[in-house]
Write a protein that holds these residues in place. Structure first.
Motif, PDB file in Angstrom:
ATOM      1  N   HIS A 125       0.837  -1.200   0.000  1.00  0.00           N
ATOM      2  CA  HIS A 125       0.000   0.000   0.000  1.00  0.00           C
ATOM      3  C   HIS A 125       0.874   1.253   0.000  1.00  0.00           C
ATOM      4  O   HIS A 125       0.494   2.281   0.554  1.00  0.00           O
ATOM      5  CB  HIS A 125      -0.912   0.020   1.241  1.00  0.00           C
ATOM      6  CG  HIS A 125      -1.715  -1.235   1.416  1.00  0.00           C
ATOM      7  ND1 HIS A 125      -2.438  -1.807   0.396  1.00  0.00           N
ATOM      8  CD2 HIS A 125      -1.897  -2.034   2.490  1.00  0.00           C
ATOM      9  CE1 HIS A 125      -3.037  -2.910   0.841  1.00  0.00           C
ATOM     10  NE2 HIS A 125      -2.716  -3.072   2.108  1.00  0.00           N
ATOM     11  N   THR A 170       1.522   3.440  -2.122  1.00  0.00           N
ATOM     12  CA  THR A 170       1.008   4.657  -2.747  1.00  0.00           C
ATOM     13  C   THR A 170      -0.132   5.282  -1.943  1.00  0.00           C
ATOM     14  O   THR A 170      -0.622   6.349  -2.287  1.00  0.00           O
ATOM     15  CB  THR A 170       0.488   4.360  -4.168  1.00  0.00           C
ATOM     16  OG1 THR A 170      -0.513   3.347  -4.069  1.00  0.00           O
ATOM     17  CG2 THR A 170       1.605   3.885  -5.075  1.00  0.00           C
ATOM     18  N   GLN A 171      -0.581   4.557  -0.898  1.00  0.00           N
ATOM     19  CA  GLN A 171      -1.658   5.118  -0.068  1.00  0.00           C
ATOM     20  C   GLN A 171      -1.212   5.108   1.393  1.00  0.00           C
ATOM     21  O   GLN A 171      -1.745   4.360   2.204  1.00  0.00           O
ATOM     22  CB  GLN A 171      -2.934   4.285  -0.218  1.00  0.00           C
ATOM     23  CG  GLN A 171      -3.418   4.191  -1.655  1.00  0.00           C
ATOM     24  CD  GLN A 171      -4.708   3.424  -1.758  1.00  0.00           C
ATOM     25  OE1 GLN A 171      -5.732   3.818  -1.225  1.00  0.00           O
ATOM     26  NE2 GLN A 171      -4.659   2.299  -2.427  1.00  0.00           N
ATOM     27  N   GLN A 180      -1.601   6.915   3.969  1.00  0.00           N
ATOM     28  CA  GLN A 180      -2.531   7.187   5.077  1.00  0.00           C
ATOM     29  C   GLN A 180      -3.366   5.956   5.375  1.00  0.00           C
ATOM     30  O   GLN A 180      -3.559   5.589   6.535  1.00  0.00           O
ATOM     31  CB  GLN A 180      -3.430   8.361   4.711  1.00  0.00           C
ATOM     32  CG  GLN A 180      -2.641   9.656   4.623  1.00  0.00           C
ATOM     33  CD  GLN A 180      -3.527  10.867   4.773  1.00  0.00           C
ATOM     34  OE1 GLN A 180      -4.703  10.829   4.425  1.00  0.00           O
ATOM     35  NE2 GLN A 180      -2.958  11.936   5.290  1.00  0.00           N
ATOM     36  N   GLU A 181      -3.857   5.340   4.312  1.00  0.00           N
ATOM     37  CA  GLU A 181      -4.629   4.123   4.514  1.00  0.00           C
ATOM     38  C   GLU A 181      -3.747   3.032   5.105  1.00  0.00           C
ATOM     39  O   GLU A 181      -4.177   2.246   5.948  1.00  0.00           O
ATOM     40  CB  GLU A 181      -5.224   3.639   3.177  1.00  0.00           C
ATOM     41  CG  GLU A 181      -6.313   4.529   2.633  1.00  0.00           C
ATOM     42  CD  GLU A 181      -7.603   4.447   3.431  1.00  0.00           C
ATOM     43  OE1 GLU A 181      -7.677   3.631   4.369  1.00  0.00           O
ATOM     44  OE2 GLU A 181      -8.534   5.214   3.127  1.00  0.00           O
ATOM     45  N   GLU A 230       0.682  -3.629  -5.569  1.00  0.00           N
ATOM     46  CA  GLU A 230      -0.232  -2.707  -4.892  1.00  0.00           C
ATOM     47  C   GLU A 230      -1.670  -3.192  -4.987  1.00  0.00           C
ATOM     48  O   GLU A 230      -2.098  -3.653  -6.049  1.00  0.00           O
ATOM     49  CB  GLU A 230      -0.139  -1.338  -5.574  1.00  0.00           C
ATOM     50  CG  GLU A 230       1.100  -0.557  -5.217  1.00  0.00           C
ATOM     51  CD  GLU A 230       0.936   0.263  -3.949  1.00  0.00           C
ATOM     52  OE1 GLU A 230       1.947   0.592  -3.343  1.00  0.00           O
ATOM     53  OE2 GLU A 230      -0.221   0.581  -3.578  1.00  0.00           O
ATOM     54  N   GLN A 264     -15.392   4.230   2.951  1.00  0.00           N
ATOM     55  CA  GLN A 264     -14.639   3.096   2.421  1.00  0.00           C
ATOM     56  C   GLN A 264     -15.111   1.848   3.142  1.00  0.00           C
ATOM     57  O   GLN A 264     -15.402   1.898   4.333  1.00  0.00           O
ATOM     58  CB  GLN A 264     -13.134   3.277   2.649  1.00  0.00           C
ATOM     59  CG  GLN A 264     -12.511   4.381   1.820  1.00  0.00           C
ATOM     60  CD  GLN A 264     -12.511   4.063   0.328  1.00  0.00           C
ATOM     61  OE1 GLN A 264     -12.935   3.005  -0.108  1.00  0.00           O
ATOM     62  NE2 GLN A 264     -12.064   5.027  -0.467  1.00  0.00           N
ATOM     63  N   GLU A 301      -5.901  -2.693  -2.957  1.00  0.00           N
ATOM     64  CA  GLU A 301      -6.776  -1.921  -2.063  1.00  0.00           C
ATOM     65  C   GLU A 301      -6.424  -2.199  -0.602  1.00  0.00           C
ATOM     66  O   GLU A 301      -6.225  -3.351  -0.215  1.00  0.00           O
ATOM     67  CB  GLU A 301      -8.235  -2.329  -2.316  1.00  0.00           C
ATOM     68  CG  GLU A 301      -8.756  -1.934  -3.682  1.00  0.00           C
ATOM     69  CD  GLU A 301      -9.398  -0.557  -3.660  1.00  0.00           C
ATOM     70  OE1 GLU A 301      -9.224   0.176  -2.661  1.00  0.00           O
ATOM     71  OE2 GLU A 301     -10.073  -0.223  -4.649  1.00  0.00           O
TER      72      GLU A 301
END
Lengths: 952, 167
Positions: free
Chosen positions: A487, A489-490, A492-493, B47, B22, B49
Motif C-alpha cells: 500500500h 502509494t496510499q 494514510q490508509e 499494490e 470506504q 486496495e
C-alpha cells in the motif's frame, strides 16, 4: 531452502566450490573455497539500503538479464543466506553502500576463505544448466528478439518476476497475441543430445494454462511436440485439463526454420504437421524454446575431483543406472537430482532423500540436533502485560509507515505496558532489545509488528525460549509484506491499517495461553510390509543403520516381480534381473533385518513412535515399532477379452513374454518355432479413462526392450504406441537402437484402438497410422500386450482400512505432497515405497524405497517424539460423543473412548493431530478448542478490528 | 513515496474535509496458501486496495460460521474466506470442509438479509500473489458498490438521520 538454512545441523556455505578431496567412505577430507561476497552474512540484515544507494545497474542473471540489478544485490528474493553480495566486476568502490550500511556489514577487503571438512559421505546435488539455444541457428535465438527460452518465459510468468506474471514481447513490450512453443530444443537427437529432458512437456502444458489465466489477450498458443511425455503421477490428468480448457493447440512436428518479418518482428515457423501431413507456416508473435537440460559447466571438474566420473553426456555417472539412481562409482559418494541427468521435481526430491539414506550408512556420532538446554521458565502469570516492538525493517516499513505514530498508538492500547521500535527487530541487536524489554517491564505477552510470521516467527520464538519465555505468548503482526509493501502509494490508509493490525495483534496476544511441547516415547524400530525390491531396499537401508527392522512378506520368497520367472533383463543395461536380485538379497542378509516369509500383517494400531503390529503366519506375535513402510507393490492390468487375449493363441502380456524369456533356452517360441513376426501394443490398461487414466511409465521402455530382444532373435517387430515415453536413463537410446534394428513404430491415433486379426490364432494387427495417413496391416504370429499397472488388491484396501492413509482417485496410495513429501502419507510415521504409490520402474522404485527409509530415520533417530502443542483439545464436560470430529479428521487424531461409566466421549491424540483446527469449527457442541487459534482469540481480533476503526 | 503525517488519529480518513466512505473488509486466510499468497503479493510489491484486515488461521477448515457472522455483527461490509486450491490443502481435505462451512454461513447470511455479494470464498495458492491482489481489488470494489452493510453503524446512523428528518 529456509528450513535448511535454519537447521542447527546444516551449515550452508554459498558462493563456494570444492577444491580438493581425499580419503574414503566414512573418512573423507574435503577442501572448500568460499569466495568473498564482500558483505558479512552475520551482520547483514537484508534491509536493502545499500541497493538503494548503489548507482550501478546491471542485468540480473537470475532473471536472464530481463530485469536489472545493482552491483550490490541479492541474487533472488528468497535467497539463503538473506544477505547481499557485491559484483566486484562492476563495482566502482564509490563507498555509497558502505556509508548507508548501518550494521557495517560491507567489507571491500574480504578475503576468500578456505575450509577443510572431515565428512563420512558426500552428496552431489549440483544440478544442470540449460542447453545453449544459440547453438542451433535455425531457431534464431539471440538473432530474433521475440524468440525466447522457456526459462526466460518462466521468469516472466513468475508473479514476483520481471513482468509480474504477464507475458510481453522483448521487441516492443507488447502482449503477444500468439505464442508458439517448440519442444525438445537440444534434446532427443538435436544438438548432439539423444536423451529426453523429462520436464519440458509438462512445463509447456503448465505454462499454456498459466498464460491463459494471466493474459486473456493471448489468443493462440501452439505447442510443437513429438511425443507428449506426461509420464508422472497425475501428469496425464493435467494434460487432459489443458485439452478440456483448450489452453493450447497441439501440433506434432519439429520446425525446420523460423523467419522474422522485418519491421513488425513477428515470426513465422515452418513446420511439417506430421499428423495432418501438411507443411505449415505458423505465424507467432512470440516463440518459446523448451530447452533441454545440459550438464553444468563444473560437472566434469567436480566429477574428476571426487573421482566419480561422468557419463557419455557429461552428467555425473551412475554406477548402475538400471537399479540405482543415486549411487556413483564410489562408495560414500552419492548423487541426486539433475546432476545425474534431467529429472522432474518429485523424482528429484525422492532421490535426494534416497541419497541421504545411503549417506547415513557412513555417518557416526550425533544423529539428532543437540538437545536444547532446558531454561528455567519465567513466571508469566497474572494479567496480561503486553510489550509491542515495532520494526522499521530499514526503510521497508518506515519508508511508508510512521513508526513513531504506531508505537504511540500501540502504547495507548489497554494491557500494553511498553511500545518500542527498532531498526531491525530480527538482528541480534534487535533481539537483545526484545529480551531487555521483557525483563525490564516483566512482560508476559510480546507483540512484534514487523514482517510475516511465516518466516520470522521461529526467529523470535527461539529468542524468547532462550530466556524461558513461553514462545506461544508471542504474536507477530505483518505490517511489511501485507501493508507497507503493498500500500505504498496510499500511506494514510496503510498507516490506519497498520494501527488496526497492531490492535488486533494485541487483542490476540492478551488471549494467548502458554503451551508446553509434549513428548512421547519413540520405539526405534521399523516394520516394512512387502518383500519386493522396494521392501528389500527400504529394510536394508534401515537395518544397515542399526535400527531393528522386520520385513514381512506374504509369499514364501523375497523378490516380488524381480524374482524368476517374472523378469529376465533390466533395461537399459540388460543385466539379468536374477543377478541384481541376488546382490540385493545378500545386502539384506548382511544388514541383519529380520525377514518373515509366509507372513501377513493382520492389524496395526497406535501412532507414530508407538505402533503395534499384529503378525500372523510364520509367527503369531505383536511387535512394537516406531514407523511403518508400506511396500506392497502394484498389480498388472488383466486384459481379458481385449485384443483377443484369452481367445486367440499367440496373444500374451508383456509379463508373460518375460516369463517365457526366463525359460531355457531363453527364446520365445510360437508353435515350436521363433515367431516370424511379432507385434507389441502399448498402453493396454493405461491412459484409459475406463481403467487407469494415468501413464504406467515402465511399459514404453519395457516394450522397446522386448522389441529389441525379439528383433535380435530374427522376428519382424511392430510396436503400436500412443506416445513413446522413453524418459528413464538410457531409454531414448534404446528407442533409437530399436529403430536402427528395423522395428516399425506405428502411432495409434487418439480415441482409436488397433484391431487384432485372426480366428483361432493371431495373424496380424490392423491400425490406421496417422503418420503415414493410411491403414496398415502387419503380420504377427505373436502379439504382446504392454499392460499397465493398477493398485494391488486386496492389499491396498486392507492397508488403507488399517492405517487410514489416504488413497488417490487412481486407487494408489496418496503421497502427502507430490513435490515436498513424495514418500510420506497422511498418517505420520507411515511411509510409502515403490509402486504402492503409483506406477514406476525399478530404478525409481529403489530410489523411493531409500527415500522412505530416510524419512523413517527422521523419526527413529530420536528416542522421543516432540509433540506440537498447537493441537485441538476436547473439553470432556461439553462433549456429547457424536463422533463428528472422528469422521472428518484425515489424521485419525480424534477417537471415541469410554470415559469409564459407559459414556463415549472424544479424545484427541496429540501425536496424530496436525493442528488444522477443522474439528474445532465442526464440533456441534463447541467442545473442541484449537489451541493457539481458539475461538476466543479469533473473536478478540474481530472485536479489535471494528472497535479500532469507527464507522467511516 | 510520501511519509504519513504523524498527526493521523484513529478518526476516519477524510478527503477534502468531507467523509469518503470506504468499506471495511475482513479476510480469513489459511497459513499455508492464501496468507502466503498475500505475502507473495508483498514480495512482488503488488499494490492493492488497503481496506481489508486479515486474520490468519492454520486451515480454511477452521473458519466457522460464527467468525463470519461475528464480523458482520460488528459492522463488516464484506468478508472474504480464502484457502488452498483443491488438492493443495496442507491437511488434505480441510478446504473441502471449508466449503461446507461456507455454504452454511452463506445461507445464514442470506437469512439475515445481508447481500450475498458481501461474502466470498476464494482459493489462492502461495504463489498467486497477483491473484490475491486482483481478488482483493475486485472484492473491495464489489463491496464498495454494495455500500455500507445493513448491519453497520454507518447504515444505522443514516437511518437515524432519516428518521429524525422524517419525524
Amino acid at each position: 531452502m529456509m528450513d535448511a538454512g535454519r537447521h542447527p545441523l546444516i551449515e550452508v556455505i554459498t558462493n563456494a566450490e570444492v577444491t580438493g578431496m581425499s580419503g574414503g567412505p566414512g573418512d573423507f577430507r574435503v577442501q572448500v573455497r568460499k569466495h568473498p561476497r564482500y558483505v558479512d552474512e552475520e551482520k547483514c540484515v537484508a534491509c536493502g539500503q545499500c541497493v538503494e544507494a548503489c548507482h550501478i545497474v546491471q542485468g540480473n542473471e537470475f532473471d536472464y538479464n530481463l530485469k536489472a540489478r545493482k552491483a550490490i544485490y541479492r541474487p533472488f528474493p528468497q535467497s539463503v543466506p538473506a544477505a547481499y553480495v557485491i559484483d566486484m566486476d562492476h563495482c566502482k568502490k564509490c563507498w555509497r553502500c558502505v556509508k548507508v550500511c548501518e550494521p557495517e556489514a560491507i567489507d571491500f577487503d574480504m578475503p576468500a576463505r578456505d575450509y577443510e571438512f572431515e565428512v563420512g559421505s558426500i552428496i552431489i546435488a549440483a544440478g544442470f544448466q540449460e542447453f545453449d539455444a544459440s547453438a542451433l541457428g535455425n531457431y534464431g535465438y539471440a538473432r530474433f528478439p521475440n524468440v525466447i527460452t522457456s526459462l526466460e518465459l518462466e521468469r516472466m510468468l513468475n508473479a514476483s518476476g520481471v513482468t509480474k506474471g504477464h507475458i510481453v514481447r522483448p521487441s516492443d513490450q507488447q502482449t503477444p497475441r500468439s505464442i508458439l512453443f517448440i519442444q525438445c530444443v537440444g534434446a532427443r537427437g538435436e544438438g548432439g543430445r539423444p536423451y529426453c529432458s523429462r520436464f519440458c512437456c509438462m512445463n509447456a502444458v503448465k505454462d499454456s494454462l498459466l498464460i491463459r489465466q494471466h493474459d486473456p489477450e493471448v489468443e493462440d498458443i501452439t505447442i510443437l511436440y513429438t511425443d507428449l511425455r506426461a509420464f508422472g503421477k497425475g501428469f496425464d490428468d493435467f494434460v487432459r485439463r489443458s485439452f478440456d480448457e483448450q489452453s493450447a493447440h497441439y501440433l506434432r512436428g519439429r520446425p525446420s526454420k523460423i523467419e522474422e518479418e522485418p519491421g513488425s518482428q513477428n515470426l513465422t515457423v515452418f513446420v511439417e504437421d506430421t499428423l495432418e501431413h501438411q507443411l505449415k507456416r505458423v505465424p507467432a508473435d512470440l516463440v518459446v524454446l523448451s530447452l533441454a537440460a545440459a550438464p553444468s559447466d563444473g560437472a566434469q571438474a567436480l566429477a574428476a575431483m571426487l573421482e566419480v566420473g561422468t557419463d557419455q553426456y557429461g552428467f555425473i555417472a551412475r554406477r548402475d543406472p538400471a537399479v540405482s539412481a543415486v549411487e556413483t562409482a564410489r562408495d560414500g559418494i552419492y548423487v541426486c537430482g539433475s546432476a545425474a541427468g534431467p529429472q522432474v521435481i518429485p523424482d528429484c526430491v525422492a532421490q535426494a532423500s534416497a541419497a541421504a539414506a545411503r549417506a547415513q550408512m557412513f555417518l557416526t556420532g550425533s544423529r539428532s540436533a543437540d538437545e536444547k538446554q532446558e531454561v528455567e521458565p519465567l513466571d508469566l502469570s497474572g494479567s496480561p502485560r503486553v510489550g509491542v516492538l515495532v520494526c522499521h525493517c530499514g526503510i521497508n516499513i518506515s519508508g511508508v509507515l510512521d513508526i513513531d505514530d504506531l508505537t504511540a498508538s500501540a502504547a495507548q492500547i489497554d494491557g500494553v505496558v511498553v511500545a518500542a521500535e527498532h531498526q531491525f527487530a530480527c538482528s541480534s541487536v534487535g533481539q537483545d532489545k526484545l529480551i531487555e524489554l521483557v525483563k525490564e517491564h516483566r512482560l508476559n505477552r510480546v507483540v512484534v509488528a514487523a514482517c510475516t510470521p511465516r518466516t520470522h516467527e521461529p526467529v523470535f520464538q527461539e529468542t524468547l525460549s532462550g530466556i524461558g519465555f513461553n514462545p506461544y505468548l508471542l504474536e507477530m503482526v505483518n505490517i511489511r509484506d501485507q501493508c507497507s509493501w503493498v500500500h505504498a502509494t496510499q500511506p494514510q490508509e496503510a498507516q490506519q491499517k497498520a494501527r488496526t493490525l497492531i490492535r488486533m495483534g494485541v487483542a490476540r496476544a492478551k488471549n494467548l495461553k502458554p503451551l508446553m511441547e509434549g513428548k512421547s516415547p519413540m520405539t526405534r524400530a521399523a516394520l516394512v510390509i512387502g518383500g519386493g525390491i522396494a521392501g528389500i531396499q527400504a529394510a536394508t537401508d534401515l537395518a544397515w543403520q542399526g535400527f531393528p527392522v522386520v520385513l514381512v512378506e506374504k509369499t514364501g520368497e523375497l523378490g516380488g516381480r524381480l524374482r524368476a520367472p517374472n523378469l529376465k533383463y533390466l533395461y537399459p543395461t540388460m543385466q539379468p534381473a536374477e543377478k541384481v536380485l541376488k546382490q540385493k538379497l545378500m545386502r539384506l542378509k548382511d544388514s541383519g533385518a529380520r525377514v518373515l516369509l509366509n507372513s501377513e500383517v493382520e492389524d496395526i494400531t497406535g501412532y507414530v513412535g508407538n505402533f503395534e503390529a499384529t503378525l500372523s503366519g510364520a509367527v503369531d506375535e505383536k511387535i512394537q515399532i516406531g514407523a511403518v513402510i508400506l511396500a506392497t507393490g502394484a498389480d498388472l492390468y488383466d486384459p481379458a477379452g481385449e485384443f483377443g487375449y484369452g481367445r486367440l493363441t499367440g496373444v500374451i502380456t508383456s509379463e508373460e513374454l518375460e516369463q517365457r524369456l526366463c525359460h531355457k533356452p531363453a527364446a520365445v517360441q510360437v508353435n515350436g518355432a521363433p515367431p516370424r513376426s511379432a507385434a507389441i501394443i502399448l498402453c493396454v490398461g493405461s491412459r484409459d479413462e475406463e481403467c487407469f487414466s494415468g501413464c504406467s511409465r515402465y511399459c514404453c521402455p519395457t516394450g522397446i526392450k522386448q522389441a529389441i530382444l525379439l528383433s535380435e532373435q530374427g522376428s519382424d517387430v511392430t510396436v503400436f504406441y500412443r506416445d513413446i515415453r522413453t524418459v528413464s536413463i538410457g531409454a531414448e537410446e534404446m528407442y533409437r537402437k530399436a529403430r536402427g534394428l528395423g522395428v516399425l513404430f506405428v502411432r495409434i491415433p487418439d480415441g482409436r484402438k488397433p484391431e487384432v486379426l485372426g480366428t483361432e490364432k493371431v495373424t496380424g494387427v490392423r491400425c490406421y497410422d496417422a503418420l503415414l495417413d493410411r491403414t496398415l496391416e502387419v503380420e504377427a504370429d505373436l502379439l504382446v500386450l504392454g499392460v499397465g499397472m493398477r493398485p494391488l488388491e486386496p492389499e491396498t484396501s486392507k492397508f488403507h482400512d488399517i492405517l487410514k492413509a489416504s488413497l488417490g482417485l487412481d486407487g494408489f496410495f496418496l503421497e502427502r505432497h507430490p513435490e515436498l513429501a513424495p514418500v510420506e502419507t497422511s498418517v505420520e510415521g507411515v511411509l510409502i515405497a515403490g509402486t504402492v504409490q503409483g506406477p514406476k520402474d525399478i530404478v525409481d522404485t529403489v530410489a523411493q524405497a531409500s527415500a522412505a527409509a530416510a524419512k523413517a530415520t527422521v523419526f527413529l533417530a530420536h528416542d522421543q517424539v516432540r509433540l506440537n502443542p498447537t493441537v485441538a483439545v476436547v473439553d470432556a464436560e461439553k462433549c456429547r460423543g457424536c463422533g463428528c470430529c472422528a469422521e472428518i479428521c484425515q489424521f485419525q487424531a480424534p477417537k471415541l473412548v469410554d470415559d469409564g461409566s459407559g459414556v463415549f466421549i472424544a479424545e484427541i491424540n496429540a501425536s496424530l493431530c496436525k493442528g488444522c483446527g477443522t474439528c474445532a469449527s465442526w464440533c456441534p457442541s463447541g467442545a473442541i478448542s484449537a489451541q493457539h487459534f481458539t475461538d476466543r482469540q479469533v473473536h478478540a481480533m474481530i472485536d479489535a478490528f471494528f472497535e479500532t476503526e469507527a464507522a467511516r | 513515496m510520501t511519509k504519513a503525517k504523524t498527526t493521523i488519529t484513529d478518526q476516519p480518513v477524510t478527503a477534502t474535509g468531507t467523509e469518503t466512505w470506504q468499506p471495511r473488509i475482513l479476510v480469513f486466510a489459511c497459513n499455508w496458501c492464501s496468507y502466503a499468497g498475500a505475502d507473495t503479493a508483498g514480495v512482488g510489491r503488488m499494490e492493492h486496495e488497503p481496506h481489508f484486515r486479515m486474520i490468519r488461521v492454520m486451515c480454511s477448515g477452521r473458519i466457522q460460521p460464527a467468525f463470519v457472522l461475528k464480523a458482520f455483527e460488528k459492522g463488516a461490509d464484506g468478508v472474504l474466506v480464502s484457502g488452498c486450491h483443491f488438492g493443495d490443502c496442507h491437511y488434505i481435505f480441510g478446504n473441502e470442509r471449508a466449503v461446507e462451512q461456507f455454504d452454511k454461513t452463506m445461507n445464514m447470511v442470506k437469512l439475515l438479509g445481508i447481500e450475498p455479494g458481501r461474502l466470498r470464498l476464494e482459493w489462492i495458492s502461495a504463489a498467486e500473489g497477483i491473484r490475491f491482489a486482483e481478488i482483493i481489488n475486485e472484492f473491495t470494489e464489489q463491496v464498495r458498490q454494495l455500500g455500507p452493510s445493513p448491519l453497520s453503524s454507518k447504515r444505522l446512523d443514516d437511518l437515524r438521520i432519516e428518521e429524525e428528518i422524517d419525524g
